[in-house]
Design an enzyme around this catalytic site. Sequence first.
Site, short mmCIF file in Angstrom:
data_model
loop_
_atom_site.label_atom_id
_atom_site.label_comp_id
_atom_site.label_asym_id
_atom_site.label_seq_id
_atom_site.Cartn_x
_atom_site.Cartn_y
_atom_site.Cartn_z
CB SER A 83 6.26 46.12 0.86
OG SER A 83 6.09 46.03 2.13
CG ASN A 84 10.02 47.36 -2.51
OD1 ASN A 84 9.56 48.11 -3.49
ND2 ASN A 84 10.34 47.79 -1.46
CE LYS A 202 11.87 47.71 5.04
NZ LYS A 202 10.96 47.29 4.03
CB SER A 204 8.73 51.48 5.92
OG SER A 204 9.60 50.37 5.74
N GLY A 228 13.78 52.17 6.92
CA GLY A 228 12.83 51.38 5.77
C GLY A 228 12.91 51.88 4.48
#
Length: 333
Positions: A83-84, A202, A204, A228
Site C-alpha cells: 500500500s505504501n 500480513k 494490518s 502490519g
Amino acid sequence: MAFSTRLASSLRPALAALHWAAPRQCRRLSTPQGSEPSLDLGGIFPPLATPFSPSQEVDYAQLEGNLRRYASIPFRGLVVLGSNGEYPYLAPRERVEVVSCVRRALPRDRLLLAGSGCESTQATIELTVSMAEAGADVALVVTPCYYRGAMTTAALVHHYTEVSDASPIPVVLYSVPANTGLDLPMEAVITLAQHPNIIGIKDSGGDITRMGLMVHKTRQEDFQVLAGSAGFLLASYAVGASGGVCALANVLGDPLCQLDHLCREGQWQEARDLQHRLIEPNTAVTRRFGIPGLKKAMEWFGYYGGPCRAPLAPLNPAQVEELRSTFSANGWL
C-alpha cells in the site's frame, strides 16, 4: 497500542519464558513445535515507498539511493508494491520493473516480498508469475475488494487457493481493511494456512485478539503472522507474531529493528518504552497523513521521499509542521 502497567506485569513472566532467537534461527510460535518454518519471515520489513520524479515518473536512481541507505539496517527483507508503494497507481510494466530494480540491489540473504494482488484471480496469477520472474521471493497478495459484498469466505478461499496453486513462489496473505473495507475472515485464514504454498499473513487491522487467535489456530501449520504496523508491533510479538511489515521502517528502520531485538531477548521494559515513542509517529505517517506524510518524513532522515502520484496531494505547511512536531515530541528530531 500501549500496554497498561497491569497488563505488562501479568504478561512478563510468560513472555520471559519464551526463547526468542535470531530472526533466521528461531522457531516461531505460529509453527508446529519441533519444526522450522520453510521460509522464516521473522524480523522487520519496510514496505518501500515508490519514489517519483517531479514529473511523477518512477525515479529508479532515487530508489537505488534509498536501497543503499537501507542496506546498513538489519532488516529481514523488503516489501515492494504494498500500500505504501502506491501500488494501485503503478502500471503493470512499472510494477515488474520496480521489483527487478530492487532485486538487483538487494543482497540474496534478504527476502523480497512483492505485492501481486489484483481484483481478478486470473490477473493475480499472471502478475504473481511475473513477480517471481523478476526476482521476488514471496508474493504478497491483498484481498480483492471491489465486489466486497460477494467476497465470502468460500470465494476468498477459492481465489487464494487458485493463486497459490499456480504461484512459483510462496504466498503471504494480505489483509488491510482500512484500504479494502474487507477483513480476511478468520475461517478463511485457518483454511488457507493449510495450503503448502501459503506461508503467512500480513495483518494490518490492529486487532491483537484476532492476531493472537490466528497464531493459536494455525500453530500446527507452517504459517507465520506478520504485524502490519509499527503501532502495535510489541503487542503482536506478545501474542506470537513472527515479525512486522511497518511503514514507519522507511523512516525509523533502526529503532524498529531494535524493538524487534528487544522483544526477542525478553527485554520487555525497554521494548515497551521504545514502543511508546513509536506510536504517535507511526499514526502520523499512516492514518493521519498517509503516504504524503511518510514521504515528507523520509526526507528529514536522509532518504528521498519526493512527490506522490496524483490524486494523492502533498501536505500543506500546517500539516508539515504538525508532522515535524510529532517526531520531535517523541525524541526523533
